[in-house]
Design a protein around this motif. Structure first.
Motif, PDB file in Angstrom:
ATOM      1  N   GLU A  30      -5.023 -13.622  -5.190  1.00  0.00           N
ATOM      2  CA  GLU A  30      -5.675 -11.861  -4.840  1.00  0.00           C
ATOM      3  C   GLU A  30      -6.464 -12.201  -3.366  1.00  0.00           C
ATOM      4  OE1 GLU A  30     -10.343 -10.793  -6.828  1.00  0.00           O
ATOM      5  OE2 GLU A  30      -9.516 -12.733  -6.538  1.00  0.00           O
ATOM      6  N   LYS A  31      -6.689 -14.046  -2.868  1.00  0.00           N
ATOM      7  CA  LYS A  31      -7.971 -13.646  -2.041  1.00  0.00           C
ATOM      8  C   LYS A  31      -6.643 -13.621  -0.474  1.00  0.00           C
ATOM      9  CE  LYS A  31     -11.772 -14.003  -3.351  1.00  0.00           C
ATOM     10  NZ  LYS A  31     -12.702 -13.021  -3.813  1.00  0.00           N
ATOM     11  N   ALA A  32      -5.349 -14.324  -1.124  1.00  0.00           N
ATOM     12  CA  ALA A  32      -4.328 -15.472  -0.076  1.00  0.00           C
ATOM     13  C   ALA A  32      -3.120 -13.551   0.527  1.00  0.00           C
ATOM     14  CB  ALA A  32      -3.933 -15.810   0.451  1.00  0.00           C
ATOM     15  N   ARG A  33      -2.533 -13.498  -0.565  1.00  0.00           N
ATOM     16  CA  ARG A  33      -2.046 -11.835  -1.295  1.00  0.00           C
ATOM     17  C   ARG A  33      -2.880 -11.131  -1.215  1.00  0.00           C
ATOM     18  NH1 ARG A  33      -0.437 -14.889   2.308  1.00  0.00           N
ATOM     19  NH2 ARG A  33       1.315 -15.977   2.319  1.00  0.00           N
ATOM     20  N   GLY A  34      -3.902 -10.713  -1.973  1.00  0.00           N
ATOM     21  CA  GLY A  34      -4.128  -9.519  -1.738  1.00  0.00           C
ATOM     22  C   GLY A  34      -3.352  -8.486  -3.293  1.00  0.00           C
ATOM     23  N   LEU A  35      -3.207  -9.257  -4.201  1.00  0.00           N
ATOM     24  CA  LEU A  35      -2.819  -8.737  -5.728  1.00  0.00           C
ATOM     25  C   LEU A  35      -3.751  -8.769  -6.635  1.00  0.00           C
ATOM     26  CD1 LEU A  35       0.178 -11.487  -6.421  1.00  0.00           C
ATOM     27  CD2 LEU A  35       0.192  -9.228  -4.781  1.00  0.00           C
ATOM     28  N   SER A  36      -3.598  -7.532  -6.863  1.00  0.00           N
ATOM     29  CA  SER A  36      -4.756  -7.061  -8.518  1.00  0.00           C
ATOM     30  C   SER A  36      -4.703  -7.746  -8.988  1.00  0.00           C
ATOM     31  CB  SER A  36      -4.269  -5.695  -8.464  1.00  0.00           C
ATOM     32  OG  SER A  36      -2.498  -5.879  -9.623  1.00  0.00           O
ATOM     33  N   ALA A  42       0.672 -10.223 -14.813  1.00  0.00           N
ATOM     34  CA  ALA A  42       2.432 -10.309 -15.064  1.00  0.00           C
ATOM     35  C   ALA A  42       3.115 -11.558 -14.012  1.00  0.00           C
ATOM     36  CB  ALA A  42       3.021  -8.963 -14.045  1.00  0.00           C
ATOM     37  N   ILE A  43       2.214 -12.167 -13.374  1.00  0.00           N
ATOM     38  CA  ILE A  43       3.075 -13.821 -12.584  1.00  0.00           C
ATOM     39  C   ILE A  43       2.860 -14.423 -13.948  1.00  0.00           C
ATOM     40  CG2 ILE A  43       3.262 -15.643 -11.836  1.00  0.00           C
ATOM     41  CD1 ILE A  43       2.516 -12.967  -8.774  1.00  0.00           C
ATOM     42  N   LEU A  44       1.534 -14.987 -14.411  1.00  0.00           N
ATOM     43  CA  LEU A  44       1.211 -15.525 -15.590  1.00  0.00           C
ATOM     44  C   LEU A  44       2.032 -15.154 -16.694  1.00  0.00           C
ATOM     45  CD1 LEU A  44      -2.746 -15.871 -14.720  1.00  0.00           C
ATOM     46  CD2 LEU A  44      -0.477 -17.420 -14.190  1.00  0.00           C
ATOM     47  N   LEU A  80       8.349 -27.958  -5.862  1.00  0.00           N
ATOM     48  CA  LEU A  80       7.860 -28.065  -4.919  1.00  0.00           C
ATOM     49  C   LEU A  80       8.192 -26.914  -4.182  1.00  0.00           C
ATOM     50  CD1 LEU A  80       6.477 -28.761  -1.972  1.00  0.00           C
ATOM     51  CD2 LEU A  80       7.792 -30.876  -2.603  1.00  0.00           C
ATOM     52  N   ALA A  81       9.321 -26.850  -4.028  1.00  0.00           N
ATOM     53  CA  ALA A  81      10.184 -25.625  -2.683  1.00  0.00           C
ATOM     54  C   ALA A  81       9.906 -24.262  -3.881  1.00  0.00           C
ATOM     55  CB  ALA A  81      11.939 -25.371  -2.745  1.00  0.00           C
ATOM     56  N   ALA A  82      10.169 -24.029  -4.333  1.00  0.00           N
ATOM     57  CA  ALA A  82       8.751 -22.423  -4.961  1.00  0.00           C
ATOM     58  C   ALA A  82       7.852 -22.797  -4.510  1.00  0.00           C
ATOM     59  CB  ALA A  82       8.977 -22.366  -6.807  1.00  0.00           C
ATOM     60  N   PHE A  83       6.884 -23.480  -4.910  1.00  0.00           N
ATOM     61  CA  PHE A  83       5.498 -23.506  -4.467  1.00  0.00           C
ATOM     62  C   PHE A  83       5.256 -23.006  -2.445  1.00  0.00           C
ATOM     63  CE2 PHE A  83       4.021 -24.888  -7.874  1.00  0.00           C
ATOM     64  CZ  PHE A  83       3.688 -23.741  -9.119  1.00  0.00           C
ATOM     65  N   LEU A  84       5.980 -23.795  -2.055  1.00  0.00           N
ATOM     66  CA  LEU A  84       6.172 -23.914  -0.389  1.00  0.00           C
ATOM     67  C   LEU A  84       6.203 -22.424   0.007  1.00  0.00           C
ATOM     68  CD1 LEU A  84       7.460 -27.316   0.718  1.00  0.00           C
ATOM     69  CD2 LEU A  84       5.161 -26.448   1.273  1.00  0.00           C
ATOM     70  N   SER A  85       7.676 -21.769  -1.338  1.00  0.00           N
ATOM     71  CA  SER A  85       7.736 -20.298  -0.824  1.00  0.00           C
ATOM     72  C   SER A  85       6.976 -19.179  -0.739  1.00  0.00           C
ATOM     73  CB  SER A  85       9.367 -19.757  -0.927  1.00  0.00           C
ATOM     74  OG  SER A  85       9.166 -19.999  -2.098  1.00  0.00           O
ATOM     75  N   VAL A  89       6.437 -15.840   1.492  1.00  0.00           N
ATOM     76  CA  VAL A  89       6.825 -14.595   1.817  1.00  0.00           C
ATOM     77  C   VAL A  89       5.519 -13.260   1.101  1.00  0.00           C
ATOM     78  CG1 VAL A  89       8.976 -15.323  -0.357  1.00  0.00           C
ATOM     79  CG2 VAL A  89       6.491 -14.902  -0.819  1.00  0.00           C
ATOM     80  N   SER A  90       6.244 -12.181   1.278  1.00  0.00           N
ATOM     81  CA  SER A  90       4.769 -11.211   0.936  1.00  0.00           C
ATOM     82  C   SER A  90       5.770 -10.121  -0.129  1.00  0.00           C
ATOM     83  CB  SER A  90       4.651 -10.823   2.058  1.00  0.00           C
ATOM     84  OG  SER A  90       5.689  -9.978   2.749  1.00  0.00           O
ATOM     85  N   GLY A  91       4.951  -9.294  -0.677  1.00  0.00           N
ATOM     86  CA  GLY A  91       4.980  -8.349  -1.828  1.00  0.00           C
ATOM     87  C   GLY A  91       5.038  -8.499  -2.825  1.00  0.00           C
ATOM     88  N   PHE A  92       4.612  -8.214  -3.511  1.00  0.00           N
ATOM     89  CA  PHE A  92       5.036  -8.642  -5.047  1.00  0.00           C
ATOM     90  C   PHE A  92       5.759  -9.316  -5.782  1.00  0.00           C
ATOM     91  CE2 PHE A  92       5.286  -7.294  -9.992  1.00  0.00           C
ATOM     92  CZ  PHE A  92       4.017  -7.941 -10.835  1.00  0.00           C
ATOM     93  N   TRP A  93       6.936  -8.492  -5.960  1.00  0.00           N
ATOM     94  CA  TRP A  93       8.285  -8.891  -5.959  1.00  0.00           C
ATOM     95  C   TRP A  93       8.730 -10.330  -5.761  1.00  0.00           C
ATOM     96  CZ3 TRP A  93       9.581  -7.478 -10.981  1.00  0.00           C
ATOM     97  CH2 TRP A  93       8.532  -5.899 -10.959  1.00  0.00           C
ATOM     98  N   LEU A  94       8.598 -10.664  -4.969  1.00  0.00           N
ATOM     99  CA  LEU A  94       9.221 -11.850  -4.141  1.00  0.00           C
ATOM    100  C   LEU A  94       8.265 -13.085  -4.343  1.00  0.00           C
ATOM    101  CD1 LEU A  94      10.182 -10.407  -0.204  1.00  0.00           C
ATOM    102  CD2 LEU A  94      11.624 -11.291  -2.076  1.00  0.00           C
ATOM    103  N   ILE A  95       6.710 -12.145  -4.071  1.00  0.00           N
ATOM    104  CA  ILE A  95       5.778 -13.534  -4.642  1.00  0.00           C
ATOM    105  C   ILE A  95       5.792 -13.923  -6.317  1.00  0.00           C
ATOM    106  CG2 ILE A  95       3.458 -14.160  -5.488  1.00  0.00           C
ATOM    107  CD1 ILE A  95       3.106 -12.586  -2.570  1.00  0.00           C
ATOM    108  N   LEU A  96       6.179 -12.699  -7.432  1.00  0.00           N
ATOM    109  CA  LEU A  96       6.540 -13.015  -8.673  1.00  0.00           C
ATOM    110  C   LEU A  96       7.248 -14.016  -8.774  1.00  0.00           C
ATOM    111  CD1 LEU A  96       5.937 -12.079 -11.274  1.00  0.00           C
ATOM    112  CD2 LEU A  96       7.956 -10.359 -11.021  1.00  0.00           C
ATOM    113  N   LEU A  97       8.847 -14.040  -7.827  1.00  0.00           N
ATOM    114  CA  LEU A  97       9.918 -14.348  -8.055  1.00  0.00           C
ATOM    115  C   LEU A  97       9.902 -16.145  -7.934  1.00  0.00           C
ATOM    116  CD1 LEU A  97      12.967 -14.540  -8.198  1.00  0.00           C
ATOM    117  CD2 LEU A  97      13.675 -14.204  -6.205  1.00  0.00           C
ATOM    118  N   ALA A  98       8.687 -15.835  -6.617  1.00  0.00           N
ATOM    119  CA  ALA A  98       8.523 -17.580  -5.990  1.00  0.00           C
ATOM    120  C   ALA A  98       7.973 -17.999  -6.820  1.00  0.00           C
ATOM    121  CB  ALA A  98       7.676 -17.410  -4.666  1.00  0.00           C
ATOM    122  N   ALA A  99       6.698 -17.247  -7.424  1.00  0.00           N
ATOM    123  CA  ALA A  99       5.590 -18.107  -8.136  1.00  0.00           C
ATOM    124  C   ALA A  99       6.445 -18.376 -10.036  1.00  0.00           C
ATOM    125  CB  ALA A  99       4.605 -16.983  -8.129  1.00  0.00           C
ATOM    126  N   LEU A 100       7.273 -17.336 -10.583  1.00  0.00           N
ATOM    127  CA  LEU A 100       7.764 -17.593 -11.845  1.00  0.00           C
ATOM    128  C   LEU A 100       8.525 -19.182 -11.181  1.00  0.00           C
ATOM    129  CD1 LEU A 100       9.018 -16.828 -14.333  1.00  0.00           C
ATOM    130  CD2 LEU A 100      10.674 -15.550 -13.262  1.00  0.00           C
TER     131      LEU A 100
END
Length: 173
Positions: A30-36, A42-44, A80-85, A89-100
């Protein structure tokens, strides 16, 4: 280091990091990437679904490995690689993929933590399982307090830094 001390430390690190993944990574989203709230939900949810699918596959793969630590090493590095990425990354879909990948993989590590603790407790090398899990719970609380303090003092980026630091420790450990 004795196996029982190494496993206890690994478990404590895992549960301290879990507090960051569960409680404070959504704050970072929310704070760093501005997600709703909907996007964070959806990510969780996707991560929970990913865990259902990846758990049996990972367990089957791990069961066939000669090196009992191979799965944990692989998961630790992938997480580690996913969280570092997430930092890049920016944009919901790339954040979703890395967070997933990151959150799902982090949840998969718990099976190896639990199995290690139970094996060492059954052999008499560790205290009872409830005491071993109590140490993990105390680490979760300590991690929660530490990350909360870090966010207040340094901002939301400290939540991701903490999670990445824990993941690096787990991959090394």
């Amino acid at each position: 280091m004795k196996p029982e001390l190494r496993m206890t430390l690994f478990s404590a690190l895992f549960f301290a990091g879990l507090s960051g993944v569960l409680l404070f990574l959504p704050v970072w989203f929310e704070k760093a990437r501005g997600l709703s709230g909907t996007e964070i939900g959806a990510i969780l949810a996707a991560s929970g679904f990913g865990r259902m699918l990846a758990g049996p596959v990972t367990a089957g793969w791990a069961d066939g490995q000669a090196d009992r630590h191979a799965a944990v090493k692989f998961l630790g590095l992938a997480v580690l690689a996913a969280f570092l990425s997430l930092e890049f990354v920016s944009g919901f879909w790339l954040i979703l993929l890395a967070a997933l990948v990151g959150i799902t993989g982090y949840w998969l590590i718990i099976g190896y933590v639990e199995a290690g603790l139970m094996r060492l407790c059954a052999s008499g090398a560790l205290l009872t399982y409830p005491v071993a899990r109590g140490i993990g719970s105390a680490a979760f609380v300590a991690g929660s307090l530490g990350i909360g303090w870090g966010i207040d003092r340094f901002g939301p980026e400290s939540a991701l830094a903490f999670v990445c630091g824990i993941c690096a420790s787990l991959a090394i450990g």
